[in-house]
Structures are given as structure tokens and as C-alpha cells.
Motif scaffolding. Structure first.
Motif, PDB file in Angstrom:
ATOM      1  N   ARG A   1      -0.423  -3.962  -2.681  1.00  0.00           N
ATOM      2  CA  ARG A   1      -0.207  -2.460  -2.198  1.00  0.00           C
ATOM      3  C   ARG A   1      -1.433  -1.760  -2.252  1.00  0.00           C
ATOM      4  O   ARG A   1      -2.121  -1.763  -3.175  1.00  0.00           O
ATOM      5  N   ARG A   2      -1.356  -0.798  -1.502  1.00  0.00           N
ATOM      6  CA  ARG A   2      -2.640   0.346  -1.525  1.00  0.00           C
ATOM      7  C   ARG A   2      -2.051   1.279  -2.472  1.00  0.00           C
ATOM      8  O   ARG A   2      -0.922   1.747  -2.756  1.00  0.00           O
ATOM      9  N   ILE A   3      -2.939   1.545  -3.247  1.00  0.00           N
ATOM     10  CA  ILE A   3      -2.600   2.362  -4.555  1.00  0.00           C
ATOM     11  C   ILE A   3      -2.021   3.968  -3.868  1.00  0.00           C
ATOM     12  O   ILE A   3      -1.069   4.215  -4.567  1.00  0.00           O
ATOM     13  N   GLY A   4      -2.562   4.406  -3.327  1.00  0.00           N
ATOM     14  CA  GLY A   4      -2.391   5.906  -2.954  1.00  0.00           C
ATOM     15  C   GLY A   4      -1.056   6.012  -2.001  1.00  0.00           C
ATOM     16  O   GLY A   4      -0.064   6.897  -2.438  1.00  0.00           O
ATOM     17  N   THR A   5      -0.736   4.900  -1.103  1.00  0.00           N
ATOM     18  CA  THR A   5       0.511   5.204  -0.440  1.00  0.00           C
ATOM     19  C   THR A   5       1.541   4.068  -0.740  1.00  0.00           C
ATOM     20  O   THR A   5       2.597   4.229  -0.120  1.00  0.00           O
ATOM     21  N   ARG A   6       1.194   2.997  -1.578  1.00  0.00           N
ATOM     22  CA  ARG A   6       2.281   2.025  -1.928  1.00  0.00           C
ATOM     23  C   ARG A   6       2.478   0.985  -0.783  1.00  0.00           C
ATOM     24  O   ARG A   6       3.377   0.384  -0.699  1.00  0.00           O
ATOM     25  N   GLU A   7       1.618   1.211   0.308  1.00  0.00           N
ATOM     26  CA  GLU A   7       2.010   0.538   1.637  1.00  0.00           C
ATOM     27  C   GLU A   7       1.720  -0.973   1.116  1.00  0.00           C
ATOM     28  O   GLU A   7       0.667  -1.333   0.593  1.00  0.00           O
ATOM     29  N   LEU A   8       2.416  -1.749   1.669  1.00  0.00           N
ATOM     30  CA  LEU A   8       2.438  -3.461   1.358  1.00  0.00           C
ATOM     31  C   LEU A   8       1.347  -3.694   2.572  1.00  0.00           C
ATOM     32  O   LEU A   8       1.326  -3.666   3.791  1.00  0.00           O
TER      33      LEU A   8
END
Length: 95
Positions: free
Chosen positions: A59-66
């Protein structure tokens, strides 16, 4: 130490070197035996399908996007503790 007779000092140093070499030999022998044991167990584990594939989400750290998955190997022998990939993967690469 300079007060010790040279013959005694030589004997002490020789004994220390001999003990050091013996300990190094025993350590190397133990490591080789452990590696061979893991290698033998790994061959059986592959035949028995004990190596499992696990997927870990990325996941992206900033957005938690998978953004994807990481494939991981797990070896959990029945009735034994999990064997970490850091142990069995380098041995598997030598096959």
C-alpha cells in the motif's frame, strides 16, 4: 607476561591456538551439518507440499491505496515451528 619463561609462554600460546582451531572446526562442522539437515528436510517439504505461498498487500503510505502484492514463501512443517525464508531460501537456491 614477560616474566614467564619463554617455553611456558610458547606452550600457553600453542594451547590457545589449538583450542581456537578446534572450536572453529567444530563450529564449521555444526553449520555444515545444520545446512545439510535443512536441505534434506527441504527436499521432503517440497515433495509434501509444505511450502506455502502467502500474499502480502503493498500500500502507499500516504493514501493506504492498494498498489500490489508481494509473494512470500512460508514453510510450516507439521508439528514444528515455522522455518524462516532467510534459512531455507538460500539453501533452495543452491539446488
Amino acid at each position: 607476561m614477560s616474566e614467564l619463561p619463554s617455553a611456558l609462554l610458547t606452550t600457553i600460546l600453542s594451547a590457545g591456538a589449538s583450542v581456537g582451531l578446534l572450536l572453529a572446526f567444530l563450529l564449521i562442522k555444526h553449520q555444515i551439518t545444520a545446512r545439510q539437515t535443512i536441505q534434506q528436510r527441504l527436499v521432503l517439504a517440497l515433495k509434501r507440499s509444505e511450502i506455502e505461498l502467502a500474499y502480502q498487500p503493498l500500500r502507499r503510505i500516504g493514501t493506504r491505496e492498494l498498489v500490489g502484492f508481494e509473494a512470500l514463501s512460508r514453510w510450516r512443517p507439521p508439528g514444528d515451528d515455522e522455518i524462516p525464508p532467510a534459512i531455507f531460501v538460500p539453501i533452495a537456491h543452491r539446488f
